[in-house]
Design a protein around this motif. Structure first.
Motif, short mmCIF file in Angstrom:
data_model
loop_
_atom_site.label_atom_id
_atom_site.label_comp_id
_atom_site.label_asym_id
_atom_site.label_seq_id
_atom_site.Cartn_x
_atom_site.Cartn_y
_atom_site.Cartn_z
N ALA A 2 18.83 52.73 101.67
CA ALA A 2 17.97 51.67 101.13
C ALA A 2 17.31 52.21 99.87
CB ALA A 2 16.91 51.25 102.14
N VAL A 3 17.26 51.38 98.84
CA VAL A 3 16.63 51.76 97.57
C VAL A 3 15.48 50.81 97.33
CG1 VAL A 3 16.94 52.02 95.08
CG2 VAL A 3 18.80 52.67 96.65
N VAL A 4 14.26 51.34 97.31
CA VAL A 4 13.07 50.53 97.12
C VAL A 4 12.68 50.56 95.65
CG1 VAL A 4 10.66 50.21 97.79
CG2 VAL A 4 12.32 51.09 99.46
N GLY A 5 12.71 49.41 95.03
CA GLY A 5 12.47 49.30 93.59
C GLY A 5 13.78 49.24 92.85
N CYS A 6 14.08 48.10 92.24
CA CYS A 6 15.37 47.91 91.57
C CYS A 6 15.21 47.60 90.09
CB CYS A 6 16.19 46.83 92.28
SG CYS A 6 16.68 47.29 93.95
N GLY A 7 14.31 48.35 89.47
CA GLY A 7 14.25 48.33 88.01
C GLY A 7 15.37 49.18 87.48
N VAL A 61 21.45 48.94 100.43
CA VAL A 61 20.69 47.72 100.16
C VAL A 61 19.58 48.06 99.16
CG1 VAL A 61 19.25 48.10 102.21
CG2 VAL A 61 19.29 45.86 101.13
N GLY A 62 19.47 47.25 98.13
CA GLY A 62 18.40 47.40 97.15
C GLY A 62 17.29 46.41 97.47
N ILE A 63 16.05 46.87 97.41
CA ILE A 63 14.91 46.04 97.77
C ILE A 63 13.95 45.97 96.58
CG2 ILE A 63 12.95 45.79 99.36
CD1 ILE A 63 14.58 47.66 101.29
N ASP A 64 13.57 44.76 96.21
CA ASP A 64 12.63 44.60 95.10
C ASP A 64 11.81 43.33 95.33
OD1 ASP A 64 12.52 45.88 92.01
OD2 ASP A 64 11.67 43.87 92.23
N VAL A 65 10.53 43.39 95.01
CA VAL A 65 9.65 42.24 95.24
C VAL A 65 9.87 41.12 94.22
CG1 VAL A 65 7.86 43.62 96.37
CG2 VAL A 65 7.80 43.30 93.88
N ASP A 66 10.57 41.43 93.13
CA ASP A 66 10.84 40.43 92.09
C ASP A 66 12.07 39.61 92.50
OD1 ASP A 66 11.68 39.05 89.79
OD2 ASP A 66 10.86 40.58 88.45
N ALA A 67 11.83 38.39 92.96
CA ALA A 67 12.92 37.56 93.48
C ALA A 67 13.95 37.23 92.40
CB ALA A 67 12.35 36.26 94.06
N ALA A 68 13.50 37.02 91.18
CA ALA A 68 14.44 36.71 90.10
C ALA A 68 15.35 37.91 89.82
CB ALA A 68 13.68 36.31 88.84
N ARG A 69 14.78 39.09 89.85
CA ARG A 69 15.57 40.30 89.64
C ARG A 69 16.60 40.47 90.76
NH1 ARG A 69 12.10 45.53 88.94
NH2 ARG A 69 11.73 44.55 86.91
N GLN A 74 17.88 42.44 98.34
CA GLN A 74 16.99 41.48 98.97
C GLN A 74 15.55 41.78 98.55
OE1 GLN A 74 18.39 42.61 103.02
NE2 GLN A 74 16.20 42.91 103.50
N ALA A 75 14.66 40.82 98.85
CA ALA A 75 13.30 40.88 98.33
C ALA A 75 12.32 41.64 99.22
CB ALA A 75 12.78 39.46 98.08
N ASP A 76 12.74 42.03 100.42
CA ASP A 76 11.85 42.81 101.29
C ASP A 76 12.70 43.64 102.23
OD1 ASP A 76 12.59 41.16 103.56
OD2 ASP A 76 11.18 39.66 102.80
N ALA A 77 12.04 44.42 103.07
CA ALA A 77 12.76 45.35 103.95
C ALA A 77 13.13 44.72 105.28
CB ALA A 77 11.91 46.60 104.17
N ALA A 78 12.92 43.42 105.45
CA ALA A 78 13.20 42.77 106.71
C ALA A 78 14.68 42.93 107.09
CB ALA A 78 12.84 41.29 106.63
N GLY A 79 14.91 43.40 108.30
CA GLY A 79 16.27 43.52 108.79
C GLY A 79 17.04 44.72 108.26
N VAL A 80 16.43 45.51 107.41
CA VAL A 80 17.13 46.66 106.83
C VAL A 80 17.18 47.81 107.83
CG1 VAL A 80 17.11 48.41 105.01
CG2 VAL A 80 16.53 46.04 104.47
#
Length: 463
Positions: free
Chosen positions: A7-12, A30-38, A70-76
């Protein structure tokens, strides 16, 4: 042995490249980022920024089923959690802002279990990993620090074929080392050097590397200042000293200096942290490194304005706005800074192959065009701010038919001065004697050592 799930937290910039790279190694990622558009952009197989080769790697991972966002860690369900969030400069301070790092770790804590590994890749002040370990370890998970050494424009290569891997772990934490070895198994199989050390050393490796490279760039730019007063040629000087294996030619490209989202803020944060931990005099030289870097931008503005004054005014065609070629990054870009400052007093028309949109968002007052010819048309002076291949490989004879300008201010020492002079252009470059087409020249003199294609002008030599 089952391959670790990633899992990669932050997808800048860092996280997107790392996630795609891990997937390309065959790891479920799985890449996780709070920016839904990204997240939506990445899940569609496109990067929200320009980086050669990244879109293809994203699409391959998504189409192959090894990569998703995805936008959060749910289910990861992950065995190794990489933290790849940004550490910008604090507003009103030189220190690093750890808001995103702290938030990422806090968000991970509920998901952590015995045997999991949290791996920091963000560039942080020394002491950060020790503090975060105190939060992670009570969950039964481990913490490691694995600094990144990506070069924008070459990030895909640097991820898949790094020149070294550094693991910062607790003393005796063989399990953390083994987990990282599993992640990087295919890279290590190519005999990539691996250094296992403590948290503090791993944190210092990255900022020390950036500080050294910034110092090397500012050193040659300081010599360029002396060269201008002495009538010497800084490019030939750099070629001469660069032959010495102890010195090397890379990062001895005199010009308008370094920029981007790493070197400037990293050297400032390093200096600030050294003061905080009780070594206030240790890194004082980095203050001068920063000042030299800023002075080179001043010098570029001075040179362009000098030529405009001599011509009685006119427009400037600014070629390049990104902080380096093969990137659309305009954070702390010397080229964009010079263009903006010139535009306060002169008519400036700017063009960049990739950075037009980011530059327009950062400097909406700047006139930016979509085609090189639109920038050249009507210009009195052509100014090179970013050494894109498109600019380095321009045919000056052809350019002479597309603009009435006959003065080129080369802010990167990247153009073939002989060719441009022969085509009728006056060539002005930082740290070099001006080259005027009306001046007599010795026909037996050797060609210009700064001609495009010379290794010293490869993008790798620019921070």
């Amino acid at each position: 042995m089952t391959a670790p799930r990633i899992a990669v937290v932050g997808c800048g910039y860092l996280g997107a490249v790392h996630a795609a790279g891990m997937a390309s190694l065959g790891l479920d990622t799985v890449g996780i980022d709070v920016d839904a558009a990204r997240v939506a952009t990445l899940q569609a197989g496109s990067a929200p920024f320009f980086e050669p080769g990244l879109d293809a790697m994203l699409r391959a991972g998504i189409d192959g089923g090894t990569l998703r966002f995805q936008a959060d860690a749910a289910g990861v369900e992950a065995d190794v959690w990489f933290v790849c969030v940004g550490t910008p400069q604090q507003p009103g301070s030189d220190a690093a802002d750890l808001t995103f790092v702290d938030a990422a770790i806090a968000g991970l804590l509920p998901a952590l279990r015995e045997g999991m590994l949290v791996v920091g890749k963000s560039t942080v002040p020394v002491g950060t990993a020790e503090r975060l370990a105190a939060l992670v370890e009570p969950t039964g998970a481990r913490l490691a620090w694995n600094p990144e050494f990506l070069r924008e424009g070459l990030a895909v290569t640097d991820t898949l074929a790094p020149d070294r891997l550094v693991y910062g772990v607790r003393d005796g934490d063989d399990a953390a080392v083994a987990a990282l070895d599993e992640v990087y198994a295919s890279i290590l199989a190519r005999d990539t050097p691996r250094i296992v050390t403590d948290f503090a050393t791993a944190e210092l490796v990255k900022v020390s590397a950036n500080a050294f490279l910034a110092t090397k760039i500012s050193f040659i730019n300081a010599i360029a200042e002396v060269a201008e007063h002495a009538g010497a040629d800084v490019v030939q000087l750099a070629d001469a000293i660069g032959i010495d294996a102890r010195i090397g030619r890379r990062f001895l490209g005199a010009g308008i200096g370094f920029g981007g989202g790493c070197l400037p803020k990293d050297i400032r944060a390093f200096r600030a942290r050294s003061i905080e931990i009780g070594a206030p005099e240790a890194l004082g030289l980095l203050d001068e490194v920063d000042r030299i870097n800023q002075r080179r931008r001043d010098r570029m503005v001075e040179l362009v304005e000098r030529e405009l004054t001599a011509l009685g005014g006119g427009a400037v065609a600014m070629l390049g706005l990104a902080f380096k070629p093969d990137s659309d990054d305009v954070r702390d870009s010397a080229a964009l800074d010079v263009a903006m400052r010139l535009a306060e007093r002169h008519d400036v028309v700017a063009y960049d192959p990739q950075a037009a949109a980011p530059a327009a968002r950062r400097a909406p007052q700047l006139r930016i065009v979509d085609a090189l010819d639109d920038a050249l048309a009507g210009a009195a002076v052509v100014a090179l701010g970013t050494e894109w291949r498109e600019f380095r490989e321009l045919d000056p004879i052809d350019v002479a038919t597309r603009t009435s300008a006959r003065v080129v201010v080369d802010g990167r020492n990247a153009l073939d001065r002989d060719a441009w002079t022969a085509a009728g252009f006056r060539v002005v470059a930082i740290g070099r004697p001006d080259r005027d087409p009306s001046a007599p020249r010795d026909p037996s003199a050797p060609g210009d050592p700064s001609a495009p294609g010379d290794p010293s002008h490869d993008q790798e030599a620019r921070a």
